[in-house]
Each structure stands twice: as structure tokens, then as C-alpha cells.
Enzyme design. Structure first.
Site, PDB file in Angstrom:
ATOM      1  N   GLY A 149      34.563  31.215  49.960  1.00  0.00           N
ATOM      2  CA  GLY A 149      35.240  31.664  48.736  1.00  0.00           C
ATOM      3  C   GLY A 149      34.765  33.039  48.348  1.00  0.00           C
ATOM      4  N   HIS A 173      50.461  57.963  30.010  1.00  0.00           N
ATOM      5  CA  HIS A 173      51.516  56.995  29.771  1.00  0.00           C
ATOM      6  C   HIS A 173      52.748  57.314  30.613  1.00  0.00           C
ATOM      7  CE1 HIS A 173      53.644  53.998  27.459  1.00  0.00           C
ATOM      8  NE2 HIS A 173      54.650  54.842  27.312  1.00  0.00           N
ATOM      9  N   ALA A 221      19.801  49.157  72.502  1.00  0.00           N
ATOM     10  CA  ALA A 221      18.429  49.671  72.393  1.00  0.00           C
ATOM     11  C   ALA A 221      17.588  48.653  71.623  1.00  0.00           C
ATOM     12  CB  ALA A 221      18.436  51.003  71.652  1.00  0.00           C
ATOM     13  N   ASP A 281      23.422  46.784  56.393  1.00  0.00           N
ATOM     14  CA  ASP A 281      23.492  45.318  56.296  1.00  0.00           C
ATOM     15  C   ASP A 281      22.288  44.615  56.909  1.00  0.00           C
ATOM     16  OD1 ASP A 281      25.943  45.978  55.279  1.00  0.00           O
ATOM     17  OD2 ASP A 281      27.123  44.763  56.668  1.00  0.00           O
TER      18      ASP A 281
HETATM   19  P1  NDP Z   1      30.327  36.249  51.026  1.00  0.00           P
HETATM   20  O1  NDP Z   1      28.870  36.116  50.861  1.00  0.00           O
HETATM   21  O2  NDP Z   1      31.094  37.135  50.145  1.00  0.00           O
HETATM   22  O3  NDP Z   1      30.995  34.807  50.938  1.00  0.00           O
HETATM   23  C1  NDP Z   1      30.544  33.732  51.722  1.00  0.00           C
HETATM   24  C2  NDP Z   1      31.225  32.483  51.229  1.00  0.00           C
HETATM   25  O4  NDP Z   1      30.925  31.400  52.091  1.00  0.00           O
HETATM   26  C3  NDP Z   1      30.767  32.083  49.839  1.00  0.00           C
HETATM   27  O5  NDP Z   1      31.887  31.608  49.126  1.00  0.00           O
HETATM   28  C4  NDP Z   1      29.761  30.986  50.120  1.00  0.00           C
HETATM   29  O6  NDP Z   1      29.692  30.033  49.083  1.00  0.00           O
HETATM   30  C5  NDP Z   1      30.364  30.328  51.340  1.00  0.00           C
HETATM   31  N1  NDP Z   1      29.372  29.683  52.189  1.00  0.00           N
HETATM   32  C6  NDP Z   1      28.207  30.195  52.648  1.00  0.00           C
HETATM   33  N2  NDP Z   1      27.569  29.311  53.440  1.00  0.00           N
HETATM   34  C7  NDP Z   1      28.364  28.210  53.495  1.00  0.00           C
HETATM   35  C8  NDP Z   1      28.238  26.943  54.136  1.00  0.00           C
HETATM   36  N3  NDP Z   1      27.171  26.640  54.887  1.00  0.00           N
HETATM   37  N4  NDP Z   1      29.223  26.053  53.967  1.00  0.00           N
HETATM   38  C9  NDP Z   1      30.286  26.342  53.205  1.00  0.00           C
HETATM   39  N5  NDP Z   1      30.464  27.523  52.564  1.00  0.00           N
HETATM   40  C10 NDP Z   1      29.497  28.443  52.710  1.00  0.00           C
HETATM   41  O7  NDP Z   1      30.524  36.606  52.570  1.00  0.00           O
HETATM   42  P2  NDP Z   1      31.771  37.158  53.388  1.00  0.00           P
HETATM   43  O8  NDP Z   1      31.544  36.610  54.750  1.00  0.00           O
HETATM   44  O9  NDP Z   1      33.043  36.889  52.688  1.00  0.00           O
HETATM   45  O10 NDP Z   1      31.491  38.706  53.376  1.00  0.00           O
HETATM   46  C11 NDP Z   1      30.213  39.208  53.763  1.00  0.00           C
HETATM   47  C12 NDP Z   1      29.856  40.439  53.005  1.00  0.00           C
HETATM   48  O11 NDP Z   1      30.568  41.531  53.539  1.00  0.00           O
HETATM   49  C13 NDP Z   1      30.230  40.408  51.529  1.00  0.00           C
HETATM   50  O12 NDP Z   1      29.256  39.788  50.745  1.00  0.00           O
HETATM   51  C14 NDP Z   1      30.394  41.863  51.219  1.00  0.00           C
HETATM   52  O13 NDP Z   1      29.138  42.387  50.895  1.00  0.00           O
HETATM   53  C15 NDP Z   1      30.903  42.436  52.512  1.00  0.00           C
HETATM   54  N6  NDP Z   1      32.361  42.628  52.466  1.00  0.00           N
HETATM   55  C16 NDP Z   1      32.861  43.546  51.610  1.00  0.00           C
HETATM   56  C17 NDP Z   1      34.221  43.755  51.507  1.00  0.00           C
HETATM   57  C18 NDP Z   1      34.741  44.757  50.537  1.00  0.00           C
HETATM   58  O14 NDP Z   1      33.979  45.607  50.093  1.00  0.00           O
HETATM   59  N7  NDP Z   1      36.007  44.677  50.133  1.00  0.00           N
HETATM   60  C19 NDP Z   1      35.162  42.994  52.330  1.00  0.00           C
HETATM   61  C20 NDP Z   1      34.534  42.034  53.190  1.00  0.00           C
HETATM   62  C21 NDP Z   1      33.181  41.864  53.247  1.00  0.00           C
HETATM   63  P3  NDP Z   1      28.786  30.275  47.752  1.00  0.00           P
HETATM   64  O15 NDP Z   1      29.572  31.227  46.895  1.00  0.00           O
HETATM   65  O16 NDP Z   1      28.676  28.917  47.166  1.00  0.00           O
HETATM   66  O17 NDP Z   1      27.488  30.822  48.229  1.00  0.00           O
END
Ligand code: NDP
Length: 450
Positions: free
Chosen positions: A176, A436, A114, A303
Site C-alpha cells: 500500500g 485565476h 565492483a 538508497d
Molecule cells: P513502500 O515502503 O512505500 O511500501 C511498501 C508497502 O508494502 C507498504 O504498504 C508496507 O506496509 C507493505 N509491506 C511491507 N512488507 C510487507 C509484508 N511482509 N507483507 C505485506 N505487506 C508488506 O515501498 P515501495 O516498494 O512502494 O517503494 C519503495 C520506495 O521507493 C518508497 O518508499 C519510496 O521511497 C521510493 N519510491 C518513490 C517514488 C516516488 O517518488 N514517486 C515512486 C516509487 C518508489 P506498511 O505500510 O504496513 O509498512
């Protein structure tokens, strides 16, 4: 609008959209919802649920290893197709429940894409049907994004990992954050050799520094090769696998590359410009605290708004929207002190301010910290310690942050989250008698600030 077919049209059948549709219908609204893929959205189909099932599967490796210390002899074999099929059955079951619940609530369930034609009309291109709606809720979620470099198309995303025909023997993960850590730990336990490449100097940016260090040390101890301050420069297919060139000048040969480099709002082709809905950085729909957009008839949750990309937050935003607009019960979803977990192994549970953020906000703070070996690890001779940390504003003695890393940290943080949201003081924590022997008792027995 008098000639509206429905009071609410929801675009997107994930956590936020489904909750909003059901609650609005319960308030007497005529509701339709459209989903182009599968009901349940990222969380149920290709996120939290299947991921957690894989995490549980991966931790049997630790359980089997540790069992020997408790007198068991175990010979274990892992079969990936069995796990994948079991996961598919569970995801299918949950998807059916989502659909049934919508229908039982009286919502018209549409299986189609949609888009917005204008601020009160939704177009379903597959059937060329147009639906006039008093309100439209956009809950289209997000999708993984990959950095641009030569060969990026050879990298997969978390979406692809759930249905791999076979497990690779080695995997390089870039990123990371949540997904890099969760998949790194679970893949390594399922027998995949994992290299994690992160552009910063310490993984899990935004989390408390003690947690970040604790998790990185544990992952390294478990055999994950963490390469920091580096990025992927290019990927080449090399017949048997992939050659990954890192910006730092080294190369790695692996079977698979996972880009866990973040997610972006799903807004492409949605017709936001036609409807006059304003967007911000990365295309995220701009919203007020009540999830209203720049058009009074259009709302957005989850999101796609790039606020806090967590399922329970999207659910609350959807619920608050429906109560406010259709139930004469206005409230807003509070984005402060949201407890969260990272299901790596070890697991993280966290709520409130990091030590660094607390110092910036409250000035003087007290930090209570303990590292200890949980009971189960002693007989098993597992060296992994557990980390627990309370951050307390010195002037008020209110506990403003709780950070845990180790077994069951996610379960514990849900309860600690109640205390932090209630604004309890350190003395109120201490007044509670310990249970405990548990690991959680440390939360109420921390005596001396470090
Ligand atoms: P995140 O934002 O957590 O992590 C993205 C990672 O990719 C960061 O380490 C970031 O580095 C790095 N990064 C971003 N752009 C680049 C680039 N161009 N080159 C190299 N490294 C890069 O995203 P995820 O994809 O892991 O997860 C997305 C979201 O989904 C999370 O933020 C969370 O909100 C949600 N999620 C929640 C979970 C849970 O509740 N357990 C599980 C999985 C996802 P830097 O730190 O330097 O920005």
C-alpha cells in the site's frame, strides 16, 4: 595515501553515484566509477523515468473520456508494445547521456561489478583488477523485496513490469506504498483489472490521513478493488494464471501478482565486512549526516543508506559528499521538508508535517482544508474532487505542511516546497495574489481553519 590510483572510486552508476563522480572530478579529483548493470540506476532504467512515461500513457484514458464533455468525439485504442518500445528508446537515450556526461567530466567509466577488498581497495572480479583509492563511495541503491510465502517466486516485482511482453488482463498487487498505488492506478487505466491487497487498514501509511482517505476513495471509484487488513498467504500456478490465497481465507484468480512490498539496500556480496563498514537494520550502511561510514575512507549515499529513498535526495547527498571531501565546501543534505509526489491518479504532492505529526511537534495547530472539483472535471462530468490542505503551527503561524491530491499536485508541491522550506507564515501565503482561474489559487485563498 600516496600510491592510490584514484582519489575517488564510486561503486554504482545511479543518481547519487553519478552526481558525486562528476562533481568530484570537477573539483580536480581523479575519479573512476563502476556499474554492473546500466548507467542511470533505478531511477532511469527501472524506476521514476519509465514509470512516469507509463503514468502519462495511462492518463490518456481520462483525457479521452473527458474530451467528450468538451465537444470531442474520440475513438481510442491502446497498444502496449508501442508504449514499451517508446519507453525503451527514451531510457536508452537517457542512459547514453549519463555515460557521456561522466566521460565528458573526465571520469573513468567501468562496466563491471565492483566490490570492496578493504577500506581503500576495490576489486573488479570480472577482470581481476584491483584499484587503490583514497576514498570509496558506495552508491549501489536498493532492490525490491518480496515477503516469504509458498509460491512467492510466482510474484513479480516492479522491475519485471517494465518489460512485460503483453499486458495481463488482471493483476493483484500486494502493498500500500508508493509503488502499489502508482502501478495500481496506471495498470487499471491501461485496461488491467486491479486488486490491491494491503496489510493495514488504510493505504499510504506515513502520509497525511486526509490524503490517504482521498486516494483510497478515488482508486475505489475508478474500479480498483482495495482489500485492507489482509495479506497474501500463498500463490499457486493454475494453468491459465495464478490462484492467490489470502490470509483472510478468500482466493483470487489473476494473471499476475506484483509484490510492491518495499525495497532493501543492495549490499549482498559487497565486501562491507572485509572493509569494516558497519551496517544497520535491513543491511543499510550506517552513515553520519555527511554520508561518512564507520571507516574514514568509505562513504555511502542514496538508497543503500535507507534514509529517504528518493532520487533527488540521493543526488544531493552525492553532491554534498563531493563538495565536502574534494571541493573544500562542506555542506550536508537536509532531510527535512523534502517535497515528494506519488504519481497515482489522482496524484499526490506533499511537503512537511502531516496533521498528526504537526500536532505532536507543535501542539496547537490550524488546519485549512478544501475539496473542490477542478474546472476540467466540471464539463467532463468527472466526480473526482481535488484536495488541498495547509497545516499551520498556531503559535508562530508558520505553514509546516502542505498536502495536495489531484491534477498537477506534483508540479504545485515543488513550489509550495520553497515556501515551506523558507518558513513562510499563513499571512505571507495570503498576501500573494491568486492566479485565476487555476486550482493552485486555493493555496492562497483558504480563509477559515476547519
Ligand atoms: P513502500 O515502503 O512505500 O511500501 C511498501 C508497502 O508494502 C507498504 O504498504 C508496507 O506496509 C507493505 N509491506 C511491507 N512488507 C510487507 C509484508 N511482509 N507483507 C505485506 N505487506 C508488506 O515501498 P515501495 O516498494 O512502494 O517503494 C519503495 C520506495 O521507493 C518508497 O518508499 C519510496 O521511497 C521510493 N519510491 C518513490 C517514488 C516516488 O517518488 N514517486 C515512486 C516509487 C518508489 P506498511 O505500510 O504496513 O509498512
Amino acid at each position: 595515501m600516496d600510491n592510490a590510483e584514484v582519489d575517488l572510486f564510486v561503486i554504482g552508476g545511479g543518481s547519487g553515484g553519478v552526481r558525486a563522480a562528476r562533481i568530484a572530478s570537477g573539483h580536480g579529483a581523479r575519479v573512476a566509477i563502476a556499474e554492473q548493470s546500466r548507467y542511470g540506476g533505478t531511477c532511469v532504467i527501472r524506476g521514476c523515468v519509465p514509470k512516469k512515461l507509463f503514468v502519462i500513457a495511462s492518463r490518456f484514458r481520462d483525457a479521452f473520456d473527458e474530451a467528450e464533455g468538451f465537444g470531442w468525439r474520440v475513438e481510442a485504442h491502446f497498444d502496449w508494445p508501442t508504449l514499451r518500445a517508446a519507453k525503451d528508446r527514451e531510457v536508452g537515450r537517457l542512459e547514453a547521456i549519463y555515460r557521456r556526461n561522466l566521460q565528458a567530466s573526465g571520469v573513468e567509466v567501468i562496466d563491471a561489478r565492483a566490490v570492496l577488498e578493504d577500506e581503500t581497495t576495490v576489486h573488479l572480479p570480472a577482470s581481476d583488477r584491483r584499484v587503490r583509492a583514497r576514498h570509496i563511495l558506495i552508491a549501489t541503491g536498493g532492490r525490491p523485496v518480496k515477503p516469504a510465502y509458498p509460491g512467492a517466486e510466482l510474484a513479480c516485482t516492479s522491475d519485471d513490469l517494465f518489460d512485460m511482453p503483453e499486458l495481463p488482463s488482471s493483476m493483484l498487487i500486494e502493498g500500500g506504498g508508493f509503488i502499489a498505488v502508482e502501478f495500481g492506478c496506471l495498470m487499471q487505466r491501461l485496461g488491467v483489472r486491479v486488486t490491491l491487497v494491503y496489510r493495514g487498514d488504510r493505504i499510504l501509511r506515513g502520509f497525511d490521513d486526509d490524503l490517504r482517505q482521498h486516494v483510497a476513495e478515488a482508486m475505489t471509484r475508478d474500479g480498483i478493488d482495495i482489500v485492507t487488513s489482509d495479506t497474501v498467504r500463498a500463490i499457486e500456478a493454475d494453468g491459465a494464471g495464478l490462484t492467490v490465497h489470502l490470509a483472510g481465507g478468500t482466493t483470487r484468480h489473476v494473471d499476475r501478482v506484483l509484490a510492491a512490498t518495499g525495497r532493501a539496500p543492495n549490499v549482498d556480496g559487497l565486501g562491507l565486512e572485509r572493509a569494516g563498514v558497519a551496517t544497520g537494520p535491513r543491511g543499510a550502511i550506517r552513515v553520519g549526516p555527511d554520508s561518512s561510514t564507520s571507516r574514514s575512507t568509505v562513504w555511502a549515499v542514496g538508497d543503500v543508506t535507507d534514509r529517504l529513498a528518493l532520487t533527488p535526495v540521493a543526488i544531493r547527498e552525492g553532491h554534498a559528499f563531493a563538495d565536502t571531501v574534494f571541493g573544500q565546501r562542506p555542506w550536508i543534505c537536509d532531510h527535512e521538508n523534502v517535497p515528494a509526489a506519488v504519481f497515482g491518479t489522482p496524484e499526490i504532492g506533499t511537503v512537511g508535517l502531516t496533521e498528526q505529526a504537526a500536532r505532536a511537534r507543535h501542539g496547537e495547530i490550524d488546519v485549512y482544508r478544501t475539496r473542490f472539483r477542478p474546472m476540467s472535471n466540471v464539463l467532463a462530468r468527472v466526480p473526482a474532487p481535488m484536495l488541498m490542505k495547509l497545516v499551520v503551527a498556531r503559535a508562530t503561524q508558520v505553514v509546516v505542511g502542505v498536502h495536495l491530491c489531484g491534477p498537477d499536485a506534483a508540479e504545485m508541491i515543488q513550489l509550495a516546497g520553497i515556501a515551506v522550506n523558507a518558513g513562510l507564515t499563513k499571512m505571507q501565503f495570503d498576501r500573494t495574489v491568486a492566479v485565476h482561474p487555476t486550482a493552485a489559487e486555493e493555496l492562497v485563498t483558504l480563509r477559515t481553519p476547519s
